[in-house]
Design an enzyme around this catalytic site. Structure first.
Site, PDB file in Angstrom:
ATOM      1  N   HIS A 158     100.809 -23.670 -18.707  1.00 36.50           N
ATOM      2  CA  HIS A 158     101.033 -24.250 -17.377  1.00 36.50           C
ATOM      3  C   HIS A 158     100.708 -23.220 -16.295  1.00 36.50           C
ATOM      4  CE1 HIS A 158     103.366 -27.243 -19.662  1.00 36.50           C
ATOM      5  NE2 HIS A 158     103.091 -28.048 -18.661  1.00 36.50           N
ATOM      6  N   LYS A 162     105.366 -22.441 -12.664  1.00 35.85           N
ATOM      7  CA  LYS A 162     106.347 -23.176 -13.476  1.00 35.85           C
ATOM      8  C   LYS A 162     107.526 -22.265 -13.824  1.00 35.85           C
ATOM      9  CE  LYS A 162     106.883 -26.350 -17.356  1.00 35.85           C
ATOM     10  NZ  LYS A 162     107.665 -27.304 -16.524  1.00 35.85           N
TER      11      LYS A 162
HETATM   12  N1  LIG Z   1     107.838 -35.385 -16.409  1.00 34.29           N
HETATM   13  C1  LIG Z   1     106.595 -35.130 -15.979  1.00 34.29           C
HETATM   14  O1  LIG Z   1     105.638 -35.880 -16.247  1.00 34.29           O
HETATM   15  C2  LIG Z   1     106.369 -33.917 -15.113  1.00 34.29           C
HETATM   16  C3  LIG Z   1     105.112 -33.632 -14.585  1.00 34.29           C
HETATM   17  C4  LIG Z   1     104.985 -32.566 -13.706  1.00 34.29           C
HETATM   18  C5  LIG Z   1     106.097 -31.803 -13.369  1.00 34.29           C
HETATM   19  N2  LIG Z   1     107.295 -32.101 -13.930  1.00 34.29           N
HETATM   20  C6  LIG Z   1     108.518 -31.398 -13.563  1.00 34.29           C
HETATM   21  O2  LIG Z   1     108.857 -31.760 -12.235  1.00 34.29           O
HETATM   22  C7  LIG Z   1     109.583 -30.705 -11.623  1.00 34.29           C
HETATM   23  C8  LIG Z   1     108.931 -30.351 -10.290  1.00 34.29           C
HETATM   24  O3  LIG Z   1     107.656 -29.826 -10.509  1.00 34.29           O
HETATM   25  P1  LIG Z   1     106.723 -29.371  -9.286  1.00 34.29           P
HETATM   26  O4  LIG Z   1     105.562 -28.669  -9.886  1.00 34.29           O
HETATM   27  O5  LIG Z   1     106.480 -30.527  -8.391  1.00 34.29           O
HETATM   28  O6  LIG Z   1     107.695 -28.332  -8.574  1.00 34.29           O
HETATM   29  P2  LIG Z   1     107.744 -27.874  -7.044  1.00 34.29           P
HETATM   30  O7  LIG Z   1     108.532 -26.616  -7.005  1.00 34.29           O
HETATM   31  O8  LIG Z   1     106.371 -27.893  -6.462  1.00 34.29           O
HETATM   32  O9  LIG Z   1     108.577 -29.058  -6.331  1.00 34.29           O
HETATM   33  C9  LIG Z   1     109.962 -29.226  -6.435  1.00 34.29           C
HETATM   34  C10 LIG Z   1     110.441 -29.718  -5.073  1.00 34.29           C
HETATM   35  O10 LIG Z   1     111.814 -30.094  -5.160  1.00 34.29           O
HETATM   36  C11 LIG Z   1     112.406 -29.740  -3.912  1.00 34.29           C
HETATM   37  N3  LIG Z   1     113.860 -29.707  -4.012  1.00 34.29           N
HETATM   38  C12 LIG Z   1     114.661 -28.756  -4.550  1.00 34.29           C
HETATM   39  N4  LIG Z   1     115.955 -29.074  -4.379  1.00 34.29           N
HETATM   40  C13 LIG Z   1     115.974 -30.272  -3.719  1.00 34.29           C
HETATM   41  C14 LIG Z   1     117.015 -31.101  -3.241  1.00 34.29           C
HETATM   42  N5  LIG Z   1     118.300 -30.787  -3.393  1.00 34.29           N
HETATM   43  N6  LIG Z   1     116.675 -32.253  -2.620  1.00 34.29           N
HETATM   44  C15 LIG Z   1     115.390 -32.597  -2.446  1.00 34.29           C
HETATM   45  N7  LIG Z   1     114.340 -31.830  -2.858  1.00 34.29           N
HETATM   46  C16 LIG Z   1     114.642 -30.683  -3.503  1.00 34.29           C
HETATM   47  C17 LIG Z   1     111.801 -28.369  -3.600  1.00 34.29           C
HETATM   48  O11 LIG Z   1     111.987 -27.995  -2.245  1.00 34.29           O
HETATM   49  C18 LIG Z   1     110.351 -28.623  -3.978  1.00 34.29           C
HETATM   50  O12 LIG Z   1     109.612 -29.132  -2.892  1.00 34.29           O
HETATM   51  C19 LIG Z   1     109.608 -29.568 -12.640  1.00 34.29           C
HETATM   52  O13 LIG Z   1     110.823 -29.613 -13.359  1.00 34.29           O
HETATM   53  C20 LIG Z   1     108.443 -29.901 -13.557  1.00 34.29           C
HETATM   54  O14 LIG Z   1     108.585 -29.368 -14.841  1.00 34.29           O
HETATM   55  C21 LIG Z   1     107.443 -33.131 -14.788  1.00 34.29           C
HETATM   56  O1  LIG Z   2     103.817 -28.621 -13.862  1.00 30.03           O
HETATM   57  C1  LIG Z   2     104.837 -28.764 -14.556  1.00 30.03           C
HETATM   58  O2  LIG Z   2     105.883 -28.117 -14.339  1.00 30.03           O
HETATM   59  C2  LIG Z   2     104.832 -29.750 -15.661  1.00 30.03           C
HETATM   60  N1  LIG Z   2     105.963 -30.004 -16.240  1.00 30.03           N
HETATM   61  C3  LIG Z   2     106.190 -30.927 -17.308  1.00 30.03           C
HETATM   62  C4  LIG Z   2     106.708 -30.197 -18.535  1.00 30.03           C
HETATM   63  O3  LIG Z   2     107.591 -29.321 -18.385  1.00 30.03           O
HETATM   64  O4  LIG Z   2     106.277 -30.515 -19.645  1.00 30.03           O
HETATM   65  C5  LIG Z   2     104.988 -31.799 -17.594  1.00 30.03           C
HETATM   66  C6  LIG Z   2     103.666 -31.111 -17.404  1.00 30.03           C
HETATM   67  C7  LIG Z   2     103.581 -30.434 -16.036  1.00 30.03           C
END
Ligand SMILES: NC(=O)c1ccc[n+]([C@@H]2O[C@H](COP(=O)([O-])OP(=O)(O)OC[C@H]3O[C@@H](n4cnc5c(N)ncnc54)[C@H](O)[C@@H]3O)[C@@H](O)[C@H]2O)c1
Ligand SMILES: O=C(O)C1=N[C@H](C(=O)O)CCC1
Length: 269
Positions: A158, A162
């Site tokens: 990643h 992350k």
């Molecule tokens: N399940 C999936 O398909 C998938 C895909 C991508 C990312 N993710 C996960 O999603 C999460 C976010 O990833 P990202 O790359 O967008 O991170 P990021 O750090 O770019 O975004 C997270 C956002 O959440 C905000 N935040 C934090 N506390 C908050 C609160 N109390 N209220 C509102 N907003 C708040 C932050 O200010 C930030 O803008 C991670 O845990 C990542 O692993 C999951």
């Molecule tokens: O960008 C990230 O953070 C992602 N989080 C998810 C994970 O933890 O698997 C999904 C892929 C991208």
């Protein structure tokens, strides 16, 4: 238009928050009614379209999660574990569908989400893409077919920002492999080797995490046997795959019974 489910995006300025905002705005099946950021974030009070570098759309980013979620039919939440757990209390009160993409939960966080799901629909998955959810099924099948003489290693890569490891996806893949072998992942997971580790434990499921640059997300499930190696791989090149899955989950969750669901339910896999 007024009858379409109203969606609130949490963490609107994040990598996923922006992708989700665009995806909901482009949809003709849902209405974007709110974009929430944490108190003190510089986007709070700004028009979300402008904050993302485009034209104004007439919707201001707010830090009033309570007020916003009270009006929502679904809340899409890719933030951080503490924020997601707090949001789950609000979605439960509002009986709004809570789509959770956040990863990195501690076991006690998951307990709290389970409690919230007694009152409202929660759809949670460490990866919302079609491809990865198919890969989970393939991993289960191959792990069951190959037997314990094949060592299972999960390698994920990643971007440099992350914060959690192994990724939520890697853990989903590990859970599937462990389930196929009839063992608990917590008993067999080998997370992070360093120094004189000794030989590999028979039956272990190993995890390795690479972090760098702008990698969207890559996962290999390696089955390493004597004289041959099978590798199942998923490569994500665009975060839109996660956002599309999340919006599909928000729509699927409307009028379902309260409970915990995942993307296999949404995708019918
Ligand atoms: N399940 C999936 O398909 C998938 C895909 C991508 C990312 N993710 C996960 O999603 C999460 C976010 O990833 P990202 O790359 O967008 O991170 P990021 O750090 O770019 O975004 C997270 C956002 O959440 C905000 N935040 C934090 N506390 C908050 C609160 N109390 N209220 C509102 N907003 C708040 C932050 O200010 C930030 O803008 C991670 O845990 C990542 O692993 C999951
Ligand atoms: O960008 C990230 O953070 C992602 N989080 C998810 C994970 O933890 O698997 C999904 C892929 C991208």
């Amino acid at each position: 238009m007024g009858n379409l489910p109203g969606i609130v995006v949490m963490g609107a300025s994040g990598r996923m928050g922006q992708m989700l905002t665009h995806t909901v705005l482009q949809s003709d099946r849902a209405r974007l009614i709110g974009c929430v950021e944490r108190p003190g974030h510089p986007w709070v009070g700004r028009d979300v379209g402008e904050a993302m570098g485009g034209a104004p759309i007439g919707l201001q980013v707010t830090d009033d999660a309570v007020g916003m979620i009270a009006q929502a039919q679904a809340v899409i939440d890719f933030t951080v574990p503490a924020a997601t757990v707090a949001t789950a209390t609000l979605t439960a009160q509002a009986r709004a569908v809570h789509v959770i993409g956040t990863t990195g939960f501690a076991p006690e966080d998951l307990e709290k989400l389970r409690a919230a799901a007694r009152h409202a629909v929660i759809v949670r998955a460490g990866n919302m893409s079609l491809g990865v959810n198919l890969l989970v099924g393939l991993t289960r099948k191959v792990a069951a077919a190959l037997g314990p003489e094949f060592d299972i290693e999960i390698v994920e890569a990643h971007h440099r920002h992350k914060v959690d490891a192994p990724s939520g996806t890697a853990l989903m893949l590990g859970e599937a492999a462990a389930e196929a072998r009839g063992v608990a992942l917590s008993e067999v997971a080998d997370r992070g080797r360093d120094g004189i580790t000794g030989e590999r434990q028979a039956g272990a499921i190993g995890f390795s995490a690479i972090r760098g640059g702008d990698v969207v997300g890559e996962h290999d499930v390696i089955f390493a046997g004597a004289g041959e190696r099978l590798v199942l791989r998923h490569v994500a090149t665009d975060r839109a795959i996660f956002a599309r899955g999340a919006l599909a989950a928000a729509l699927w969750g409307q009028d379902r019974k309260p409970g915990e669901y995942d993307m296999t339910d949404v995708l019918g896999l």
